[in-house]
Design a protein around this motif. Structure first.
Motif, PDB file in Angstrom:
ATOM      1  N   PRO A 151       0.346  14.345   1.825  1.00  0.00           N
ATOM      2  CA  PRO A 151       1.292  13.448   1.157  1.00  0.00           C
ATOM      3  C   PRO A 151       2.842  13.997   1.504  1.00  0.00           C
ATOM      4  O   PRO A 151       2.878  15.238   1.491  1.00  0.00           O
ATOM      5  N   ILE A 152       3.804  13.278   1.802  1.00  0.00           N
ATOM      6  CA  ILE A 152       5.038  13.697   1.938  1.00  0.00           C
ATOM      7  C   ILE A 152       6.038  12.460   1.257  1.00  0.00           C
ATOM      8  O   ILE A 152       5.723  11.319   1.114  1.00  0.00           O
ATOM      9  N   LYS A 153       7.039  13.145   0.762  1.00  0.00           N
ATOM     10  CA  LYS A 153       7.947  12.304  -0.005  1.00  0.00           C
ATOM     11  C   LYS A 153       8.898  11.598   1.004  1.00  0.00           C
ATOM     12  O   LYS A 153       9.711  12.079   1.797  1.00  0.00           O
ATOM     13  N   ASN A 154       8.922  10.263   0.745  1.00  0.00           N
ATOM     14  CA  ASN A 154       9.833   9.449   1.875  1.00  0.00           C
ATOM     15  C   ASN A 154      11.035   9.235   0.930  1.00  0.00           C
ATOM     16  O   ASN A 154      11.238   8.420   0.097  1.00  0.00           O
ATOM     17  N   THR A 155      12.250   9.771   1.443  1.00  0.00           N
ATOM     18  CA  THR A 155      13.488   9.822   1.130  1.00  0.00           C
ATOM     19  C   THR A 155      14.404   8.739   1.410  1.00  0.00           C
ATOM     20  O   THR A 155      15.579   8.256   1.287  1.00  0.00           O
ATOM     21  N   LYS A 156      13.890   7.966   2.735  1.00  0.00           N
ATOM     22  CA  LYS A 156      14.530   7.177   3.540  1.00  0.00           C
ATOM     23  C   LYS A 156      14.250   5.669   2.990  1.00  0.00           C
ATOM     24  O   LYS A 156      13.172   5.425   2.782  1.00  0.00           O
ATOM     25  N   LYS A 157      15.198   4.661   2.638  1.00  0.00           N
ATOM     26  CA  LYS A 157      15.037   3.362   2.709  1.00  0.00           C
ATOM     27  C   LYS A 157      14.455   2.649   3.610  1.00  0.00           C
ATOM     28  O   LYS A 157      15.186   2.729   4.706  1.00  0.00           O
ATOM     29  N   VAL A 158      13.542   2.167   3.517  1.00  0.00           N
ATOM     30  CA  VAL A 158      12.715   1.234   4.765  1.00  0.00           C
ATOM     31  C   VAL A 158      12.475   0.092   4.267  1.00  0.00           C
ATOM     32  O   VAL A 158      12.190  -0.445   3.115  1.00  0.00           O
ATOM     33  N   ASP A 159      12.435  -0.966   5.403  1.00  0.00           N
ATOM     34  CA  ASP A 159      12.059  -2.250   5.208  1.00  0.00           C
ATOM     35  C   ASP A 159      10.427  -2.471   5.277  1.00  0.00           C
ATOM     36  O   ASP A 159      10.194  -3.734   4.752  1.00  0.00           O
ATOM     37  N   GLY A 160       9.723  -1.794   6.226  1.00  0.00           N
ATOM     38  CA  GLY A 160       8.346  -1.961   6.132  1.00  0.00           C
ATOM     39  C   GLY A 160       7.819  -0.586   6.085  1.00  0.00           C
ATOM     40  O   GLY A 160       8.149   0.527   6.653  1.00  0.00           O
ATOM     41  N   ILE A 161       6.179  -0.622   5.894  1.00  0.00           N
ATOM     42  CA  ILE A 161       5.326   0.531   5.918  1.00  0.00           C
ATOM     43  C   ILE A 161       4.255  -0.074   6.593  1.00  0.00           C
ATOM     44  O   ILE A 161       3.489  -0.783   6.266  1.00  0.00           O
ATOM     45  N   LEU A 162       3.725   1.067   7.684  1.00  0.00           N
ATOM     46  CA  LEU A 162       2.461   0.749   8.216  1.00  0.00           C
ATOM     47  C   LEU A 162       1.279   1.618   7.854  1.00  0.00           C
ATOM     48  O   LEU A 162       1.586   3.038   7.524  1.00  0.00           O
ATOM     49  N   PHE A 163       0.266   0.938   7.315  1.00  0.00           N
ATOM     50  CA  PHE A 163      -0.941   1.973   6.957  1.00  0.00           C
ATOM     51  C   PHE A 163      -2.082   1.545   7.821  1.00  0.00           C
ATOM     52  O   PHE A 163      -2.297   0.408   8.129  1.00  0.00           O
ATOM     53  N   PHE A 164      -2.877   2.735   8.198  1.00  0.00           N
ATOM     54  CA  PHE A 164      -4.029   2.675   9.077  1.00  0.00           C
ATOM     55  C   PHE A 164      -5.251   2.879   8.578  1.00  0.00           C
ATOM     56  O   PHE A 164      -6.423   2.750   9.157  1.00  0.00           O
ATOM     57  N   SER A 165      -5.339   3.448   7.344  1.00  0.00           N
ATOM     58  CA  SER A 165      -6.621   3.750   6.606  1.00  0.00           C
ATOM     59  C   SER A 165      -6.317   3.806   5.081  1.00  0.00           C
ATOM     60  O   SER A 165      -5.465   4.021   4.793  1.00  0.00           O
ATOM     61  N   PRO A 166      -7.529   3.596   4.502  1.00  0.00           N
ATOM     62  CA  PRO A 166      -7.453   3.864   3.108  1.00  0.00           C
ATOM     63  C   PRO A 166      -7.058   5.357   2.608  1.00  0.00           C
ATOM     64  O   PRO A 166      -6.256   5.411   1.505  1.00  0.00           O
ATOM     65  N   SER A 167      -7.447   6.309   3.339  1.00  0.00           N
ATOM     66  CA  SER A 167      -6.877   7.543   3.048  1.00  0.00           C
ATOM     67  C   SER A 167      -5.520   7.695   3.072  1.00  0.00           C
ATOM     68  O   SER A 167      -4.843   8.269   2.428  1.00  0.00           O
ATOM     69  N   ALA A 168      -4.830   7.180   4.021  1.00  0.00           N
ATOM     70  CA  ALA A 168      -3.479   7.083   4.313  1.00  0.00           C
ATOM     71  C   ALA A 168      -2.689   6.605   3.152  1.00  0.00           C
ATOM     72  O   ALA A 168      -1.605   6.921   2.707  1.00  0.00           O
ATOM     73  N   VAL A 169      -3.286   5.316   2.647  1.00  0.00           N
ATOM     74  CA  VAL A 169      -2.823   4.646   1.425  1.00  0.00           C
ATOM     75  C   VAL A 169      -2.837   5.571   0.129  1.00  0.00           C
ATOM     76  O   VAL A 169      -1.923   5.807  -0.362  1.00  0.00           O
ATOM     77  N   GLU A 170      -3.774   6.126  -0.071  1.00  0.00           N
ATOM     78  CA  GLU A 170      -3.829   7.318  -1.161  1.00  0.00           C
ATOM     79  C   GLU A 170      -3.112   8.262  -0.862  1.00  0.00           C
ATOM     80  O   GLU A 170      -2.327   8.691  -1.930  1.00  0.00           O
ATOM     81  N   SER A 171      -2.970   8.785   0.063  1.00  0.00           N
ATOM     82  CA  SER A 171      -2.048  10.048   0.587  1.00  0.00           C
ATOM     83  C   SER A 171      -0.435   9.532   0.153  1.00  0.00           C
ATOM     84  O   SER A 171       0.358  10.156  -0.641  1.00  0.00           O
ATOM     85  N   TYR A 172      -0.217   8.358   0.697  1.00  0.00           N
ATOM     86  CA  TYR A 172       1.276   7.954   0.518  1.00  0.00           C
ATOM     87  C   TYR A 172       1.628   7.741  -0.902  1.00  0.00           C
ATOM     88  O   TYR A 172       2.428   8.166  -1.490  1.00  0.00           O
ATOM     89  N   LEU A 173       0.739   6.992  -1.698  1.00  0.00           N
ATOM     90  CA  LEU A 173       0.768   6.691  -3.187  1.00  0.00           C
ATOM     91  C   LEU A 173       0.932   8.074  -4.046  1.00  0.00           C
ATOM     92  O   LEU A 173       1.226   7.854  -5.350  1.00  0.00           O
ATOM     93  N   LYS A 174       0.424   9.321  -3.423  1.00  0.00           N
ATOM     94  CA  LYS A 174       0.420  10.396  -4.239  1.00  0.00           C
ATOM     95  C   LYS A 174       1.858  10.807  -4.492  1.00  0.00           C
ATOM     96  O   LYS A 174       2.081  11.448  -5.532  1.00  0.00           O
ATOM     97  N   THR A 175       2.826  10.549  -3.683  1.00  0.00           N
ATOM     98  CA  THR A 175       4.321  11.043  -3.836  1.00  0.00           C
ATOM     99  C   THR A 175       5.195   9.997  -3.751  1.00  0.00           C
ATOM    100  O   THR A 175       6.492  10.157  -3.768  1.00  0.00           O
ATOM    101  N   ASN A 176       4.766   8.592  -3.445  1.00  0.00           N
ATOM    102  CA  ASN A 176       5.828   7.631  -3.320  1.00  0.00           C
ATOM    103  C   ASN A 176       5.272   6.401  -4.178  1.00  0.00           C
ATOM    104  O   ASN A 176       3.985   6.195  -4.443  1.00  0.00           O
ATOM    105  N   THR A 177       6.238   5.470  -4.428  1.00  0.00           N
ATOM    106  CA  THR A 177       5.608   4.153  -5.151  1.00  0.00           C
ATOM    107  C   THR A 177       6.358   2.993  -4.176  1.00  0.00           C
ATOM    108  O   THR A 177       7.304   3.233  -3.765  1.00  0.00           O
TER     109      THR A 177
END
Length: 221
Positions: A151-177
């Motif tokens: 997991p990495i903290k995303n500090t940049k405002k983005v318009d969209g997010i790409l997800f390629f696996s349930p594991s990546a979803v879990e990882s992203y949501l650990k440090t981001n909302t």
């Protein structure tokens, strides 16, 4: 001048894929939110048919010193790229589908009397082995790689997010909302893991179609 769109990919994209987005005035930061590590394993308990649901499993098997003796067995795959990787290395792919649930159904209905070995990772989904077992199909599993969340903290405002696996979803949501970004998921399984209202899912689970969905959405359709 059109406003530049900024998106985040939770998987590192190739230069060609990044350029495809840039050509549509879409800037992308691509970072791997998961790490794949091959594991040591033996081939002593391999059945007559092989099942692969990811390229990661194929790549891990190809690192085994005796992998070539598996080419005498028939293979079943999830995903066109998994199928193509197997075929490029001399495997005979009998059937492939976009989703594990569909492959489990085909095997159960058409090839149910055969025996299978499922090469998988530590975070593999239950649907394929459970469906086969429920239908009386003989199957065992060999864990050939490990998926680790990075997991990495995303500090940049983005318009969209790409997800390629349930594991990546879990990882992203650990440090981001998720706020009000548009999320793009490669397939239904990933979209289900995300469970987010502002989600667009690729018609078929390929990177190319997912990126096309991004371009179509932000170009105003």
């Amino acid at each position: 001048m059109l406003k530049e769109i900024n998106i985040l990919s939770t998987k590192a994209l190739s230069l060609v894929e990044i350029q495809f987005l840039l050509d549509a005035n879409i800037a992308v930061d691509s970072v791997d939110f998961i790490a794949i590590n091959p594991k040591k394993f033996t081939l002593e308990t391999v059945h007559d048919n092989l099942i692969f649901t990811s390229q990661n499993a194929v790549r891990s098997v190809l690192q085994h010193p005796e992998w070539e003796r598996l080419k005498s067995k028939n293979a079943f795959a999830v995903g066109i790229k998994t199928k193509n990787l197997l075929a490029a290395n001399g495997f005979n792919v009998i059937a492939y589908t976009g989703y594990a649930s569909d492959l489990a159904e085909i095997i159960s209905l058409v090839y149910g009397k055969e025996s299978y070995t499922f090469f998988c990772g530590n975070l593999r989904r239950d649907v394929l082995p459970n469906t086969l077992k429920e239908n009386g199909v003989q199957v065992n599993e060999i864990e050939v790689y490990e998926t680790k969340l990075t997991p990495i903290k995303n500090t940049k405002k983005v318009d969209g997010i790409l997800f390629f696996s349930p594991s990546a979803v879990e990882s992203y949501l650990k440090t981001n909302t998720l706020k009000n970004e548009i999320c793009f998921c490669i397939g239904e399984t990933t979209a289900k893991a995300l469970a987010y209202k502002n989600t667009i899912t690729a018609a078929h689970p390929t990177v190319e179609l997912l990126l096309q969905e991004v371009v179509t959405h932000f170009s105003g359709k």
